[in-house]
Design a protein around this motif. Sequence first.
Motif, PDB file in Angstrom:
ATOM      1  N   LYS A   1      -5.445 -27.304 -16.298  1.00 14.24           N
ATOM      2  CA  LYS A   1      -5.623 -28.037 -15.043  1.00 14.24           C
ATOM      3  C   LYS A   1      -5.404 -27.106 -13.851  1.00 14.24           C
ATOM      4  CE  LYS A   1      -4.420 -32.879 -14.560  1.00 14.24           C
ATOM      5  NZ  LYS A   1      -3.287 -33.762 -14.756  1.00 14.24           N
ATOM      6  N   GLY A   2      -6.302 -27.166 -12.888  1.00 15.42           N
ATOM      7  CA  GLY A   2      -6.113 -26.382 -11.662  1.00 15.42           C
ATOM      8  C   GLY A   2      -6.547 -24.932 -11.802  1.00 15.42           C
ATOM      9  N   LYS A   3      -6.952 -24.525 -12.984  1.00 17.32           N
ATOM     10  CA  LYS A   3      -7.390 -23.131 -13.183  1.00 17.32           C
ATOM     11  C   LYS A   3      -8.913 -23.090 -13.246  1.00 17.32           C
ATOM     12  CE  LYS A   3      -3.210 -21.512 -13.935  1.00 17.32           C
ATOM     13  NZ  LYS A   3      -2.556 -20.580 -13.044  1.00 17.32           N
ATOM     14  N   LYS A   4      -9.464 -21.916 -12.973  1.00 13.45           N
ATOM     15  CA  LYS A   4     -10.923 -21.806 -13.118  1.00 13.45           C
ATOM     16  C   LYS A   4     -11.308 -20.481 -13.745  1.00 13.45           C
ATOM     17  CE  LYS A   4     -11.376 -20.567  -8.278  1.00 13.45           C
ATOM     18  NZ  LYS A   4     -12.028 -20.787  -7.023  1.00 13.45           N
ATOM     19  N   VAL A   5     -12.446 -20.518 -14.397  1.00 14.01           N
ATOM     20  CA  VAL A   5     -12.921 -19.336 -15.129  1.00 14.01           C
ATOM     21  C   VAL A   5     -14.314 -18.983 -14.626  1.00 14.01           C
ATOM     22  CG1 VAL A   5     -13.679 -18.537 -17.406  1.00 14.01           C
ATOM     23  CG2 VAL A   5     -11.538 -19.795 -17.185  1.00 14.01           C
ATOM     24  N   PRO A   6     -14.500 -17.718 -14.229  1.00 15.35           N
ATOM     25  CA  PRO A   6     -15.827 -17.332 -13.732  1.00 15.35           C
ATOM     26  C   PRO A   6     -16.806 -17.043 -14.866  1.00 15.35           C
ATOM     27  CG  PRO A   6     -14.335 -15.464 -13.631  1.00 15.35           C
ATOM     28  CD  PRO A   6     -13.532 -16.616 -14.167  1.00 15.35           C
ATOM     29  N   LEU A   7     -18.049 -17.322 -14.594  1.00 13.47           N
ATOM     30  CA  LEU A   7     -19.126 -16.985 -15.537  1.00 13.47           C
ATOM     31  C   LEU A   7     -20.212 -16.257 -14.764  1.00 13.47           C
ATOM     32  CD1 LEU A   7     -19.805 -20.370 -17.426  1.00 13.47           C
ATOM     33  CD2 LEU A   7     -18.596 -18.378 -18.325  1.00 13.47           C
ATOM     34  N   CYS A   8     -20.769 -15.208 -15.371  1.00 13.09           N
ATOM     35  CA  CYS A   8     -21.950 -14.597 -14.753  1.00 13.09           C
ATOM     36  C   CYS A   8     -23.160 -15.014 -15.575  1.00 13.09           C
ATOM     37  CB  CYS A   8     -21.800 -13.082 -14.689  1.00 13.09           C
ATOM     38  SG  CYS A   8     -21.678 -12.297 -16.300  1.00 13.09           S
ATOM     39  N   LYS A   9     -24.301 -14.573 -15.175  1.00 11.84           N
ATOM     40  CA  LYS A   9     -25.502 -14.872 -15.974  1.00 11.84           C
ATOM     41  C   LYS A   9     -25.533 -13.915 -17.155  1.00 11.84           C
ATOM     42  CE  LYS A   9     -28.634 -17.079 -12.870  1.00 11.84           C
ATOM     43  NZ  LYS A   9     -27.950 -16.941 -11.561  1.00 11.84           N
ATOM     44  N   PRO A  10     -26.022 -14.358 -18.298  1.00  6.70           N
ATOM     45  CA  PRO A  10     -26.091 -13.411 -19.418  1.00  6.70           C
ATOM     46  C   PRO A  10     -27.119 -12.318 -19.146  1.00  6.70           C
ATOM     47  CG  PRO A  10     -27.165 -15.489 -19.996  1.00  6.70           C
ATOM     48  CD  PRO A  10     -26.551 -15.690 -18.653  1.00  6.70           C
ATOM     49  N   ALA A  11     -26.981 -11.207 -19.868  1.00  4.85           N
ATOM     50  CA  ALA A  11     -27.959 -10.120 -19.756  1.00  4.85           C
ATOM     51  C   ALA A  11     -28.013  -9.424 -21.105  1.00  4.85           C
ATOM     52  CB  ALA A  11     -27.531  -9.153 -18.662  1.00  4.85           C
ATOM     53  N   MET A  12     -29.024  -8.625 -21.302  1.00  6.55           N
ATOM     54  CA  MET A  12     -29.183  -7.962 -22.604  1.00  6.55           C
ATOM     55  C   MET A  12     -28.238  -6.770 -22.770  1.00  6.55           C
ATOM     56  SD  MET A  12     -31.242  -9.466 -24.638  1.00  6.55           S
ATOM     57  CE  MET A  12     -31.840  -8.255 -25.814  1.00  6.55           C
ATOM     58  N   ARG A  13     -27.694  -6.250 -21.657  1.00  2.78           N
ATOM     59  CA  ARG A  13     -26.742  -5.129 -21.708  1.00  2.78           C
ATOM     60  C   ARG A  13     -25.659  -5.388 -20.665  1.00  2.78           C
ATOM     61  NH1 ARG A  13     -29.765  -4.305 -25.481  1.00  2.78           N
ATOM     62  NH2 ARG A  13     -31.398  -2.743 -25.586  1.00  2.78           N
ATOM     63  N   THR A  14     -24.487  -4.825 -20.869  1.00  2.00           N
ATOM     64  CA  THR A  14     -23.435  -4.977 -19.843  1.00  2.00           C
ATOM     65  C   THR A  14     -23.888  -4.327 -18.536  1.00  2.00           C
ATOM     66  OG1 THR A  14     -22.411  -2.989 -20.735  1.00  2.00           O
ATOM     67  CG2 THR A  14     -21.433  -5.077 -21.383  1.00  2.00           C
TER      68      THR A  14
ATOM     69  N   TYR B   1     -21.279 -12.420 -22.977  1.00  2.00           N
ATOM     70  CA  TYR B   1     -21.717 -11.676 -21.787  1.00  2.00           C
ATOM     71  C   TYR B   1     -21.421 -12.467 -20.512  1.00  2.00           C
ATOM     72  CZ  TYR B   1     -23.518  -7.747 -24.391  1.00  2.00           C
ATOM     73  OH  TYR B   1     -23.589  -6.610 -25.172  1.00  2.00           O
ATOM     74  N   ARG B   2     -21.524 -13.776 -20.586  1.00  2.00           N
ATOM     75  CA  ARG B   2     -21.208 -14.598 -19.415  1.00  2.00           C
ATOM     76  C   ARG B   2     -19.720 -14.485 -19.054  1.00  2.00           C
ATOM     77  NH1 ARG B   2     -23.529 -20.212 -18.397  1.00  2.00           N
ATOM     78  NH2 ARG B   2     -23.531 -19.192 -16.367  1.00  2.00           N
ATOM     79  N   LEU B   3     -18.901 -14.291 -20.085  1.00  2.00           N
ATOM     80  CA  LEU B   3     -17.442 -14.255 -19.849  1.00  2.00           C
ATOM     81  C   LEU B   3     -16.914 -12.845 -19.553  1.00  2.00           C
ATOM     82  CD1 LEU B   3     -16.267 -16.698 -22.657  1.00  2.00           C
ATOM     83  CD2 LEU B   3     -15.733 -16.977 -20.230  1.00  2.00           C
ATOM     84  N   ILE B   4     -17.754 -11.830 -19.671  1.00  2.00           N
ATOM     85  CA  ILE B   4     -17.241 -10.457 -19.541  1.00  2.00           C
ATOM     86  C   ILE B   4     -16.480 -10.208 -18.222  1.00  2.00           C
ATOM     87  CG2 ILE B   4     -17.942  -8.016 -19.294  1.00  2.00           C
ATOM     88  CD1 ILE B   4     -19.676  -8.373 -21.770  1.00  2.00           C
ATOM     89  N   PRO B   5     -16.981 -10.658 -17.078  1.00  2.00           N
ATOM     90  CA  PRO B   5     -16.186 -10.406 -15.855  1.00  2.00           C
ATOM     91  C   PRO B   5     -14.762 -10.967 -15.983  1.00  2.00           C
ATOM     92  CG  PRO B   5     -18.361 -11.229 -15.287  1.00  2.00           C
ATOM     93  CD  PRO B   5     -18.247 -11.331 -16.786  1.00  2.00           C
ATOM     94  N   TYR B   6     -14.663 -12.173 -16.539  1.00  2.00           N
ATOM     95  CA  TYR B   6     -13.345 -12.799 -16.709  1.00  2.00           C
ATOM     96  C   TYR B   6     -12.512 -12.024 -17.729  1.00  2.00           C
ATOM     97  CZ  TYR B   6      -9.807 -16.057 -18.374  1.00  2.00           C
ATOM     98  OH  TYR B   6      -8.607 -16.617 -18.762  1.00  2.00           O
TER      99      TYR B   6
END
Length: 635
Positions: free
Chosen positions: A609-622, A506-511
């Motif tokens: 290197k030089g790349k980044k990955v976004p994380l959101c906060k987890p949640a019980m549903r998308t 769920y943290r990775l879903i936006p990415y």
Amino acid sequence: MIKKFTLGNPINTEAVVLKADSHSVDTFPFEHRIEDGKFIFEFSMESSDIIYGLGEAPRGINKRGWIYESFCSDDPFHTETKSSLYAAHNFLMMQGSKNFGIFIDFPAKIRWDIGYTHEDKTVVTIDGTDFDIYFIDDNKPIDIVKEFRYAIGKSYIPPFWAFGYQQSRWSYPDETAVDAVIDGYDKANIPLDCVYLDIDYMERYKDFTVDSEKFPDFAGYVKKKKEQGIHLIPIIDAGVKKETGYKIYEEGLINDFFCKKSDGPVFEGGVWPGIVGFPDFLNKEVREWFGSKYKILTDMGIDGFWNDMNEPAIFYSTTGLENALNKAKSLEGENLDLSKFFELKDTFTGLSNNPADYSSIYHNIDGKMVCHDKVHNIYGANMTKAAGEYFEKEFGKSKILMFSRASYVGAHRSSGIWFGDNHSWWSHILLNLKMLPSANMCGFLYCGADLGGFNENATRDLVLRFLALGVFTPLMRNHAALGTRNQECYNFDNSDDFKDIIEVRYRLIPYLYNTFCKASETNDMIFRPLAFDYPDDKLARECETQLLLGDECMICPVYEQNVNGRYVYLPEDMTYVKLSGTNVETRFMEKGIHYIDVALNEVPLFIKKGKKVPLCKPAMRTSLLDVENLEYIEG
Ligand code: GLC
């Protein structure tokens, strides 16, 4: 450069959307010949050349050293000795001494001998002389894929919620069972977005019916679940039960919508409901009719489906069964010796998916009767097209979740796929990984395997490791067969470990969602073999246990039991990220081979290197994810 070569009068499979001029097959760049009505071509390979492709197929990312067959098959034993699975994805490409891709648009059998008979030769046998071959010539593997994907049109994008975690089982037959699953996940604080309805939700396995004893007010129930943020996803099977008074069967019969035998009567085969008629999905009118039936369920609030048994799977035909029973009767009372006993046994085991039955099926394509053998590989894809065409017309794009078991290139525009009935085997974690880039090459982006394994009993650690790979697969669904151990996460000891893994998803879903949409938009792959990006690096070229993900990441699941980590090869300096629930641990690592520790509740990821990955906060549903406030992990 893409070039089309045509021989004879190819059946229009609608796999390719690009309008290209046809060239005579005489000018096809490889040595070729026609033998016994089959077109055969071959090319040689140097020892370091890599052959990719064939989408959902057994064995490695590098397909060398085996014979594969394009023949959609209902086969629940995905061992390395098999030559086909449920799909026919006729795309092959070579990387090495020459770089090129080949797509054979042909809906019957194709045999791909990729260095099996002769190590240094690929010999392709097309079971006919009416086809188009597309030859793609480019420098880089990814450009070959992109050119092919451009020709076959953009990949299906599912609704956002379809990136949530999904729980399935054969079956959760009624409201009580479904509620127990949702409750189990909610109480364990494990996120969940979908629960699947396998065949038992239906009335006697009849498509587009709901058993009113099990679901007295289905529409009301679907609505209540939606209010809880849960989507119910019913299964639809290809065969329509033969039953007097069953409207769909009767409509099909009156309108001549079922596949026939050569002498006129409807072809009757047995599947879950007993005898069924197989809708003739190759006929546009039938597709429109069958597609519009999904409305029965969408009107009740359903917004996702899985199409099954559409290779088509045939347990027996009425003719085959009759012959087998007669044979058994004729042997009654006899002393059966070795050959007689096994002949009898084989008669019964050979009833299912019998080639003679397939050969006896006829389709009505634009008024012409066409034998099933000639179009076998597009039957399931056309079932899914029936649904996809209806959904797009009725709801627009990306509103309905749709994925199928059988498929052919072209179906990727309206649906995803799942990889069918795998096993709760450690080796099937790797098989899942290996299919991902191959499926992506053929346009199938929304895909995944039954996490935890479908057949046989799963162990807790296997489910955790499977899920840790599933964190990255667009379809993240845990599914298990009838009679197997309960595989829902909350049923295992210390369910917090499962929560840790699924929260990472769920943290990775936006990415992941963003990477997915970008890949669909730009005809890119989500998952690439390492050799695509590091063609001159021997270890990268030979790597079959890690994949590149998007432009930023590399994934490397743990795929063995009783280990606390694995060896991983870094083709360049990267940052190792260990994700677990809301924990993020990072460590810089240099190019080379490393052993990484990975606990059962951790998901390993590498960021370039030089790349980044976004994380959101987890949640019980998308639907509860805050996709605006993101933190970044930097490589
Ligand atoms: C097929 C499907 C499987 C499903 C079962 C019952 O085997 O592949 O996923 O659970 O049928 O419908």
